[in-house]
Design a protein around this motif. Structure first.
Motif, short mmCIF file in Angstrom:
data_model
loop_
_atom_site.label_atom_id
_atom_site.label_comp_id
_atom_site.label_asym_id
_atom_site.label_seq_id
_atom_site.Cartn_x
_atom_site.Cartn_y
_atom_site.Cartn_z
N CYS A 42 8.59 6.75 1.05
CA CYS A 42 7.47 7.69 0.92
C CYS A 42 7.75 8.98 1.69
N TRP A 43 8.32 8.85 2.88
CA TRP A 43 8.65 10.03 3.69
C TRP A 43 9.68 10.90 2.98
N ALA A 44 10.73 10.26 2.45
CA ALA A 44 11.78 11.02 1.77
C ALA A 44 11.24 11.70 0.51
N ALA A 103 0.83 -1.21 0.00
CA ALA A 103 0.00 0.00 0.00
C ALA A 103 0.86 1.26 0.00
N SER A 104 1.98 1.22 0.73
CA SER A 104 2.88 2.39 0.75
C SER A 104 3.56 2.57 -0.60
N SER A 105 3.97 1.46 -1.23
CA SER A 105 4.59 1.58 -2.55
C SER A 105 3.56 2.08 -3.57
N TRP A 106 2.32 1.60 -3.48
CA TRP A 106 1.25 2.09 -4.36
C TRP A 106 1.05 3.59 -4.16
N ASN A 107 1.20 4.06 -2.94
CA ASN A 107 0.95 5.45 -2.59
C ASN A 107 1.88 6.42 -3.32
N LEU A 108 3.06 5.94 -3.70
CA LEU A 108 4.02 6.82 -4.38
C LEU A 108 3.43 7.40 -5.66
N LEU A 109 2.75 6.57 -6.43
CA LEU A 109 2.17 7.05 -7.67
C LEU A 109 0.68 7.31 -7.52
N GLY A 110 -0.04 6.37 -6.89
CA GLY A 110 -1.48 6.52 -6.77
C GLY A 110 -1.90 7.61 -5.81
N GLY A 111 -1.18 7.76 -4.71
CA GLY A 111 -1.53 8.76 -3.71
C GLY A 111 -0.95 10.13 -4.00
N PHE A 112 0.37 10.16 -4.24
CA PHE A 112 1.03 11.45 -4.44
C PHE A 112 0.71 12.07 -5.80
N ALA A 113 0.73 11.25 -6.86
CA ALA A 113 0.52 11.78 -8.21
C ALA A 113 -0.91 11.63 -8.70
N GLY A 114 -1.74 10.83 -8.00
CA GLY A 114 -3.12 10.66 -8.41
C GLY A 114 -3.32 9.70 -9.57
N TYR A 115 -2.30 8.91 -9.89
CA TYR A 115 -2.41 7.91 -10.96
C TYR A 115 -2.79 6.57 -10.33
N ILE A 116 -4.05 6.19 -10.46
CA ILE A 116 -4.58 5.02 -9.78
C ILE A 116 -4.18 3.76 -10.53
N SER A 117 -3.21 3.05 -9.98
CA SER A 117 -2.73 1.81 -10.60
C SER A 117 -3.41 0.61 -9.97
#
Length: 298
Positions: free
Chosen positions: A180-182, A47-61
């Protein structure tokens, strides 16, 4: 002063959570409990790895399980056909290599997928996931096909068996959160947030949108691949339909959304709530109830 106190409190909370995670196997040594904890940590990482693109950039993979499966199959193939490593702690040293292979494969995949946006991107990632599932089924020389691919069977027994895998998955989960924090505190994170808000405006003011999206996509794939490598070694035998599984992708996305996508703690909280509940429903209530729950949450 208030800001300093908040920072100290936040640091203390993180330290306490890490200590609790380290001590958990010593306090709760029951294999079934450790199994649930291990799989929960796996989904914290996913979920954290998904968050890099899906959460921060809004690209829902919805294709996370493709790279999860690549990591699992890469490690299994290396152990079985390349170095023929014996069971024990040595395979854990090769988990970063499995993540690297997943990240390298993600480069051409991302080059294609990231040319789309919004619902089309989600659809493309689902298609990519099924393509990799078909490849895992048909490339029998690499993956064993529908017969599966075996790993060396660890010699650990009894209550100790799950502990090495628990700590390996804990390392990956902590790494995913730290990444994700960095990213969130860097110019890359600011650029990804700008892409999420308005990609066209972000590009107009000089944000290298394609570069930033690709970095997030590749790093996310690498983290998912490492989690897949540990999972494959843990279960000792992997099959396409269970390793490149759409429910893994959906679960990672749902956990991030449930806790709060785009935040650091949200995917962690979502995994801590949803995965134990899913396992409880699956093991002790009804094997299909959790699918209904996933559908309702989705």
């Amino acid at each position: 002063m208030t800001g300093r106190r908040l920072s100290l409190a936040r640091g203390g909370g993180i330290g306490a959570a890490l200590v609790a995670a380290l001590l958990f196997p010593m306090v709760f040594s029951n294999p079934s409990t450790l199994n649930i904890a291990l799989l929960t940590l796996m989904y914290v990482a996913l979920a954290s790895s998904w968050n890099l693109l899906g959460g921060f950039a809004g690209y829902i993979s919805l294709g996370v399980s493709a790279f999860f499966g690549i990591g699992a199959y890469s490690l299994g193939f290396i152990l079985e056909h390349v170095i023929k490593a014996s069971a024990g702690y040595a395979p854990f040293a090769l988990v970063p290599l499995a993540g690297l292979i997943a990240a390298v494969i993600a480069i051409p995949v991302g080059w294609v997928a990231l040319r789309t946006r919004h619902a089309v991107f989600a659809t493309v990632t689902i298609a990519i996931m099924f393509v990799f599932q078909l490849l895992a089924t048909n490339l029998t020389g690499l993956t064993g096909g529908s017969a599966g691919l075996g790993f060396p069977v660890p010699t650990w027994t009894g209550d100790f068996f799950d502990k090495p895998f628990y700590y390996a998955m804990l390392v990956i989960a902590v790494l995913a959160i730290a990444v994700c924090w960095a990213v969130r505190r860097s110019s890359l994170g600011l650029g990804l947030l700008a892409i999420r808000d308005d990609e066209d405006k972000a590009g107009a003011i000089g944000v290298p949108t394609t570069k930033y999206k690709m970095i997030a996509f590749v790093v996310s794939a690498g983290l998912a691949g490492m989690a897949g490598g540990v999972y494959g070694y843990y279960v000792t035998y992997i099959y396409p339909q269970f390793t490149v599984d759409p429910l893994i992708s959906i679960g990672a996305a749902l956990m991030a959304f449930l806790g709060g996508s785009g935040t650091l703690i949200g995917p962690v909280l979502g995994a801590l709530v949803l995965e134990p509940a899913q396992l409880e429903l699956s093991y002790n209530v009804n094997g299909q109830v959790y699918l209904m729950a996933y559908g309702g949450i989705f």
